[in-house]
Every structure is written in C-alpha cells, then in structure tokens.
Design a protein around this motif. Structure first.
Motif, PDB file in Angstrom:
ATOM      1  N   GLY A 237     -38.403  20.247  -1.556  1.00 36.75           N
ATOM      2  CA  GLY A 237     -38.324  18.788  -1.617  1.00 36.75           C
ATOM      3  C   GLY A 237     -39.283  18.165  -2.610  1.00 36.75           C
ATOM      4  N   LYS A 238     -39.750  18.950  -3.588  1.00 35.95           N
ATOM      5  CA  LYS A 238     -40.711  18.409  -4.556  1.00 35.95           C
ATOM      6  C   LYS A 238     -40.100  17.276  -5.373  1.00 35.95           C
ATOM      7  CE  LYS A 238     -41.454  22.320  -6.597  1.00 35.95           C
ATOM      8  NZ  LYS A 238     -40.496  23.085  -5.756  1.00 35.95           N
ATOM      9  N   SER A 239     -38.904  17.500  -5.896  1.00 33.36           N
ATOM     10  CA  SER A 239     -38.272  16.474  -6.725  1.00 33.36           C
ATOM     11  C   SER A 239     -37.938  15.229  -5.904  1.00 33.36           C
ATOM     12  CB  SER A 239     -37.008  17.037  -7.384  1.00 33.36           C
ATOM     13  OG  SER A 239     -37.336  18.088  -8.277  1.00 33.36           O
ATOM     14  N   SER A 240     -37.476  15.432  -4.668  1.00 38.07           N
ATOM     15  CA  SER A 240     -37.197  14.287  -3.802  1.00 38.07           C
ATOM     16  C   SER A 240     -38.473  13.508  -3.506  1.00 38.07           C
ATOM     17  CB  SER A 240     -36.569  14.771  -2.486  1.00 38.07           C
ATOM     18  OG  SER A 240     -35.317  15.369  -2.712  1.00 38.07           O
ATOM     19  N   ASP A 279     -43.973  17.051 -11.442  1.00 38.12           N
ATOM     20  CA  ASP A 279     -43.072  17.880 -10.632  1.00 38.12           C
ATOM     21  C   ASP A 279     -42.859  19.191 -11.373  1.00 38.12           C
ATOM     22  OD1 ASP A 279     -41.178  18.872  -8.895  1.00 38.12           O
ATOM     23  OD2 ASP A 279     -39.532  17.705  -9.757  1.00 38.12           O
ATOM     24  N   THR A 280     -43.194  20.308 -10.734  1.00 42.93           N
ATOM     25  CA  THR A 280     -43.122  21.610 -11.390  1.00 42.93           C
ATOM     26  C   THR A 280     -41.963  22.438 -10.863  1.00 42.93           C
ATOM     27  OG1 THR A 280     -44.639  22.621  -9.780  1.00 42.93           O
ATOM     28  CG2 THR A 280     -45.611  21.625 -11.755  1.00 42.93           C
ATOM     29  N   ALA A 281     -41.658  23.491 -11.586  1.00 42.09           N
ATOM     30  CA  ALA A 281     -40.595  24.405 -11.181  1.00 42.09           C
ATOM     31  C   ALA A 281     -40.941  25.070  -9.855  1.00 42.09           C
ATOM     32  CB  ALA A 281     -40.388  25.467 -12.272  1.00 42.09           C
ATOM     33  N   GLY A 282     -39.914  25.243  -8.991  1.00 43.72           N
ATOM     34  CA  GLY A 282     -40.141  25.864  -7.690  1.00 43.72           C
ATOM     35  C   GLY A 282     -40.513  27.327  -7.816  1.00 43.72           C
ATOM     36  N   LEU A 309     -50.449  18.945  -4.738  1.00 41.32           N
ATOM     37  CA  LEU A 309     -49.681  18.660  -3.526  1.00 41.32           C
ATOM     38  C   LEU A 309     -48.769  19.859  -3.291  1.00 41.32           C
ATOM     39  CD1 LEU A 309     -48.654  14.924  -4.171  1.00 41.32           C
ATOM     40  CD2 LEU A 309     -50.715  15.808  -3.077  1.00 41.32           C
ATOM     41  N   LEU A 310     -49.155  20.708  -2.356  1.00 35.31           N
ATOM     42  CA  LEU A 310     -48.370  21.904  -2.050  1.00 35.31           C
ATOM     43  C   LEU A 310     -47.299  21.495  -1.041  1.00 35.31           C
ATOM     44  CD1 LEU A 310     -47.821  24.849  -2.409  1.00 35.31           C
ATOM     45  CD2 LEU A 310     -49.660  25.378  -0.803  1.00 35.31           C
ATOM     46  N   VAL A 311     -46.081  21.324  -1.530  1.00 38.55           N
ATOM     47  CA  VAL A 311     -44.989  20.802  -0.708  1.00 38.55           C
ATOM     48  C   VAL A 311     -44.358  21.961   0.070  1.00 38.55           C
ATOM     49  CG1 VAL A 311     -42.832  19.494  -0.699  1.00 38.55           C
ATOM     50  CG2 VAL A 311     -44.588  19.014  -2.435  1.00 38.55           C
ATOM     51  N   VAL A 312     -44.355  21.813   1.397  1.00 35.19           N
ATOM     52  CA  VAL A 312     -43.874  22.867   2.294  1.00 35.19           C
ATOM     53  C   VAL A 312     -42.701  22.326   3.106  1.00 35.19           C
ATOM     54  CG1 VAL A 312     -44.507  24.392   4.207  1.00 35.19           C
ATOM     55  CG2 VAL A 312     -46.189  23.855   2.436  1.00 35.19           C
ATOM     56  N   ASP A 313     -41.625  23.085   3.173  1.00 28.93           N
ATOM     57  CA  ASP A 313     -40.464  22.735   4.000  1.00 28.93           C
ATOM     58  C   ASP A 313     -40.764  23.129   5.438  1.00 28.93           C
ATOM     59  OD1 ASP A 313     -38.059  22.481   5.305  1.00 28.93           O
ATOM     60  OD2 ASP A 313     -36.881  23.545   3.788  1.00 28.93           O
ATOM     61  N   ARG A 314     -40.902  22.138   6.315  1.00 26.64           N
ATOM     62  CA  ARG A 314     -41.297  22.428   7.699  1.00 26.64           C
ATOM     63  C   ARG A 314     -40.197  23.122   8.491  1.00 26.64           C
ATOM     64  NH1 ARG A 314     -43.215  17.370  10.724  1.00 26.64           N
ATOM     65  NH2 ARG A 314     -43.749  18.932  12.308  1.00 26.64           N
ATOM     66  N   LEU A 338     -46.336  18.469   4.322  1.00 27.70           N
ATOM     67  CA  LEU A 338     -45.336  19.062   5.205  1.00 27.70           C
ATOM     68  C   LEU A 338     -44.101  18.180   5.179  1.00 27.70           C
ATOM     69  CD1 LEU A 338     -47.739  20.009   8.153  1.00 27.70           C
ATOM     70  CD2 LEU A 338     -47.322  21.193   5.976  1.00 27.70           C
ATOM     71  N   ASN A 339     -43.140  18.550   4.344  1.00 33.75           N
ATOM     72  CA  ASN A 339     -41.968  17.724   4.079  1.00 33.75           C
ATOM     73  C   ASN A 339     -40.846  18.018   5.082  1.00 33.75           C
ATOM     74  OD1 ASN A 339     -40.440  15.833   2.680  1.00 33.75           O
ATOM     75  ND2 ASN A 339     -39.598  17.370   1.275  1.00 33.75           N
ATOM     76  N   LYS A 340     -39.861  17.129   5.080  1.00 31.97           N
ATOM     77  CA  LYS A 340     -38.684  17.209   5.952  1.00 31.97           C
ATOM     78  C   LYS A 340     -39.076  17.081   7.417  1.00 31.97           C
ATOM     79  CE  LYS A 340     -36.251  20.055   2.545  1.00 31.97           C
ATOM     80  NZ  LYS A 340     -35.380  21.242   2.302  1.00 31.97           N
ATOM     81  N   SER A 341     -40.076  16.228   7.674  1.00 30.14           N
ATOM     82  CA  SER A 341     -40.529  16.038   9.054  1.00 30.14           C
ATOM     83  C   SER A 341     -39.436  15.453   9.926  1.00 30.14           C
ATOM     84  CB  SER A 341     -41.768  15.133   9.079  1.00 30.14           C
ATOM     85  OG  SER A 341     -41.464  13.862   8.540  1.00 30.14           O
ATOM     86  N   ASP A 342     -38.465  14.755   9.326  1.00 32.82           N
ATOM     87  CA  ASP A 342     -37.372  14.178  10.116  1.00 32.82           C
ATOM     88  C   ASP A 342     -36.414  15.249  10.623  1.00 32.82           C
ATOM     89  OD1 ASP A 342     -36.848  14.502   7.307  1.00 32.82           O
ATOM     90  OD2 ASP A 342     -34.907  13.522   7.620  1.00 32.82           O
ATOM     91  N   LEU A 343     -36.441  16.433  10.024  1.00 29.66           N
ATOM     92  CA  LEU A 343     -35.545  17.516  10.431  1.00 29.66           C
ATOM     93  C   LEU A 343     -36.236  18.590  11.244  1.00 29.66           C
ATOM     94  CD1 LEU A 343     -33.694  18.098   7.028  1.00 29.66           C
ATOM     95  CD2 LEU A 343     -32.976  16.627   8.926  1.00 29.66           C
ATOM     96  N   ALA A 344     -37.556  18.554  11.303  1.00 28.22           N
ATOM     97  CA  ALA A 344     -38.311  19.701  11.821  1.00 28.22           C
ATOM     98  C   ALA A 344     -38.685  19.602  13.280  1.00 28.22           C
ATOM     99  CB  ALA A 344     -39.585  19.882  11.000  1.00 28.22           C
ATOM    100  N   GLU A 345     -38.458  18.458  13.933  1.00 29.89           N
ATOM    101  CA  GLU A 345     -38.895  18.329  15.324  1.00 29.89           C
ATOM    102  C   GLU A 345     -38.213  19.387  16.188  1.00 29.89           C
ATOM    103  OE1 GLU A 345     -41.330  16.534  16.152  1.00 29.89           O
ATOM    104  OE2 GLU A 345     -41.470  15.638  14.159  1.00 29.89           O
ATOM    105  N   GLY A 346     -39.040  20.167  16.907  1.00 25.61           N
ATOM    106  CA  GLY A 346     -38.523  21.202  17.783  1.00 25.61           C
ATOM    107  C   GLY A 346     -38.090  22.467  17.064  1.00 25.61           C
TER     108      GLY A 346
END
Length: 469
Positions: A237-240, A279-282, A309-314, A338-346
């Motif tokens: 989610g770096k680009s987002s 924004d760098t290459a993944g 900013l170390l972007v991590v997909d939760r 810690l990105n995608k917090s809206d998707l990571a609950e539970g």
C-alpha cells in the motif's frame, strides 16, 4: 554566468517569472539606464520633464522608433540607493509574455546588453551592497518552500551570518597580528602571545564555528525538505499511502506486483515542514533487470533518508526483508506504518501473532496504524513524521543564524584547520609554522563572505540564479 563580463555595461532583463500575470517588469541597471528610460518612456502628464527618483510615473513604453508598446508605470532609482547600487530603471507593464518581450527588445535595441543569470545580484555584490552570504540568500529566499525556509534565508539576507563570520575572522586576524610580533621580535621586550593564551583564542573561535555547523544540521530539513522514504513489500500500500498523503493520485495503484519500478518523489508541507516524500519500488525477488535496478535505487534512497516509513500490510505476515531493512536502519530512522487497518481487525496476523506487526513493537520500533483507503490514522501519521524529523522544537526562530551547504562545508574546513592548529600549539610547533594554518583558516572564512572569492566559486553561485535577479 561567467563573471568576466564588464559590469560597466548597462544590462536589462525581464524581472518577473515566465508566463502570463498581472504585471511584467523589465529592469535596466547601469550608467545608461536613465537615458534609455527617457528614450523609451512617454509620460501621460504634459508637464513631465524628468524622472523623479523613487516615484512611479504613468505613461507608455515605446519601441525604438517611438511607437507605443504598452501602457505602463516607470520608476528611476539612482545609485547607490538601488538594488544593484547602480542607476536602475524599471518598466512595469501588463504581464503578458509578448508585452514584456517587446519592451525588452526595445531596450536591447538601444545598445543595452542582455543580463546573464544572477547579474543584478552579482552587481550588488561587486558594488559592496551585499556580501556573498546575502547574495546567496536572495536565491534561497526566492526558492524557499515554506515560511520557515523563508525565515532562515531572511536572516542571512539581513547580513547576520556575514557579520558573524566577519567577527570570527577579525578575532583570528588579531591572533595573527600577535603571532607576527612573537615571530618578528622574539627577543624584544614586547607583549608576546603565550601558548596557553593562543590556544584559548583558537578554541573559542573553533567552538563558535562548531555552533554554526550544528545550526546547519538543525536547519537542513527546514531549508531543503526532509527526505521521507516509503519502503516495504509489494502491494503493502505504499503508492496508495503516498496518494493519500498528497491528496491526489500521483502514484499508480494496482494489484500487479512490480508496478512501481523506480522511485517517485513529491513535495508535501506538514504544518510548515517541507517534506520530500518518495515512493520506492516494492521489495521482492525478481528476474526483471529494470525492476532490480529500481530496487537498488530504492535501497540507496532508504539509506540516505531522514525517516523511512516502512509500510506493512497488516493482513499478511511480516516479511523477512522488512525485518532485515528495519534492523539495518534501526528504530531511530524507521517508523513502521501498519497499513490496511480497516481490513485487519481479527486477522490472524495481528500484533499479538509472532509473525505479525507486533514484531516491531517488541523490537523497539514505533508503529502507527493507518488505512490509506479510508484515511484513518493519516493525521496521526503526519504528526509523527513531523515530530520524528524535527523533534519537539518548533520552526527556526527569526534571527537564528543558519549557514547553507556551501557555507557549512567551508566552516568545516576552517574548523579542521583550527583543530590542527590547536594540536600544533600543544605539540610546541614553532610560531612561524603555526601562522600557516592560522592564515588558511582566515582565508576560508573570507571565502564565505566573498572578501576572498575565487572566480569559479562566484560562477557556481550566480549561475544558479534566474536571469531577472
């Protein structure tokens, strides 16, 4: 520009930015300015006979044949009370590109030379109106990205840095004078410079130079922008996140790995702090030569960054590559996002999971939860970026003396000479040899203010200016 041209010429240039605007200014400077101004200006007042200094006169700008080009205001500023300390005339016309180009062409047709980049400011420097630190501050004032950068440039433009450097150089020159007495009259009964006194004087100047260098380091982010790099796995989610921070779609966002093959850089203002957001290459294994080159450049950017900013997909386990990058750079330079917090609950890979984002907390890294998609947590992330880069201190204070890169490098050279000189004093080196390092330090300080200014230094500085300044 090459500063072997004659400053006795009269020169002219358009002094407003390219493009259309409300006002366009054509500026002349030099001994023929007033005469050319008279030739190309027709006042709207029948009683007009001559320019009154520093007063705007309404009328028309004429071409070289005397035909009207544009309704304008004209002003005459006699030297030395002008920007260049020479006679200056300005035509303030309508701001269309064709208008100002036509007025400039009429001026040049009268035998006036087109000014080179920075030539007006160069003339101000040569004529003693500005020292070199002030001349550099003119360009920095124009380019300042934020109010804080403007404040730093304004302090130098006021002459505060030049005055400080001149005071330090004066103290060294006083030591040189005492040293000359000790060398020239070693057996006479004159006041001699004792080694301890000599060493104290050198150390005092060295401490003052260190303080100026420290100010450069503190002010660098405000002046140049803090380099903040988004790093992490592909599709984390770096680009987002970059688009969300910018408030517009700058980076391409897809589910296809390897979409970002090189870095993208944009500027963002975080409550007065200019930030260079990259924004760098993944991070991933790839056989694609272009993508591998992009990854190598991304690693280099991360190594040079003020903050990563170390972007991590939760919703996924923490990758070994992310852990390796974090360990290499350390908690002081990494903020785990810690990105995608809206998707990571539970989700299975939550902070409590050994493979999840909790690794960063246990390893001493600060974390911020965000959702680039919904915008949740972005305000806190911006606050933490600003705090991590500049600390708890606010913007630079008005009057704080902060050198630029060239000046800081010269100060570092002077400091090296002073430290070596102090060591030589302690080692009992003869006074006639000590004078060499003392003279070198004085010369370096003189180069900062332009009292001693090699031509290549002047060319390098003034060639970066726009032509109209």
């Amino acid at each position: 520009m090459q500063h072997n041209v004659s400053i006795r010429d009269t020169v002219a240039a358009i002094a407003t930015p390219p493009g259309s605007g409300g006002v366009g200014i054509v500026r002349l400077s030099g001994p023929q300015s007033r005469a050319v101004g008279h030739r190309l200006f027709r006042s709207s007042r029948p009683t007009f006979e001559d320019f009154r200094p520093y007063m705007l006169h309404h009328g028309w700008a004429l071409d070289e044949r005397g035909e009207p080009l544009d309704e304008c205001l004209a002003v005459f500023m006699p030297g030395p009370g002008s920007y260049t300390a020479e006679d200056v005339v300005e035509f303030q016309c309508h701001g269309g590109p064709a208008v100002v180009r036509a007025v400039l062409a009429a001026v040049l047709a009268c035998g006036v030379r087109a000014a080179g980049p920075g030539e007006f400011t160069y003339r101000a420097f040569i004529n003693g109106r500005l020292d070199l630190t002030q001349a550099e501050a003119v360009a920095e004032m124009i380019a300042a990205p934020t109010r804080a950068g403007m404040t730093l440039a304004q302090t130098r433009l006021s002459g505060a840095l030049g005055e400080r450097i001149a005071e330090l150089r004066s103290r060294l020159e006083h030591l040189r004078a005492q040293l000359c007495v000790a060398v020239d009259f070693p057996e006479d009964e004159v006041e001699c410079l004792a080694p301890d006194e000599f060493s104290v004087g050198v150390r005092e100047v060295a401490d003052a130079v260190r303080a100026l260098i420290a100010n450069f380091e503190r002010g660098r982010c405000w002046r140049e922008g803090a380099l903040t790099v988004l790093a992490g796995q592909v599709n984390a989610g770096k680009s987002s996140l970059m688009n969300a921070l910018l408030g517009r779609e700058r980076a391409i966002v897809t589910d296809i790995p390897g979409t970002t093959r090189d870095y993208l850089e944009e500027a963002v203002n975080l409550d007065g702090l200019p930030v260079r957001l990259v924004d760098t290459a993944g991070i991933r294994e790839t056989e694609d030569a272009v993508e591998r080159a992009g990854l190598e450049r991304s690693r280099d950017m991360a190594e040079r960054a003020d903050l990563v900013l170390l972007v991590v997909d939760r919703t996924r386990p923490v990758a070994a590559e992310d852990i390796g990058l974090a360990q290499r750079l350390g908690p002081q330079r990494v903020l785990a996002v810690l990105n995608k917090s809206d998707l990571a609950e539970g989700h299975a890979h939550e902070e409590g999971d050994a493979t999840g984002a909790g690794w960063f907390v246990r390893a001493g890294f600060e974390t911020v939860r965000v959702s680039a998609r919904t915008g949740a947590g972005l305000d806190r992330l911006c606050d933490r970026i600003r705090e991590r880069v500049v600390g708890s201190g606010g913007e630079p204070d008005a009057g704080e003396v902060v050198p630029n890169l060239r000046q800081s490098q010269a100060l570092s050279q002077a400091l090296d000479e002073l430290c070596a000189l102090d060591a030589d004093i302690a080692a009992g080196i003869p006074y006639d040899l000590l004078g060499v390092r003392l003279e070198a330090a004085c010369t370096i300080l003189g180069e900062i203010t332009g009292e001693i200014a090699p031509a290549d230094v002047l060319n390098s500085i003034f060639s970066t200016f726009c032509i109209g300044k």
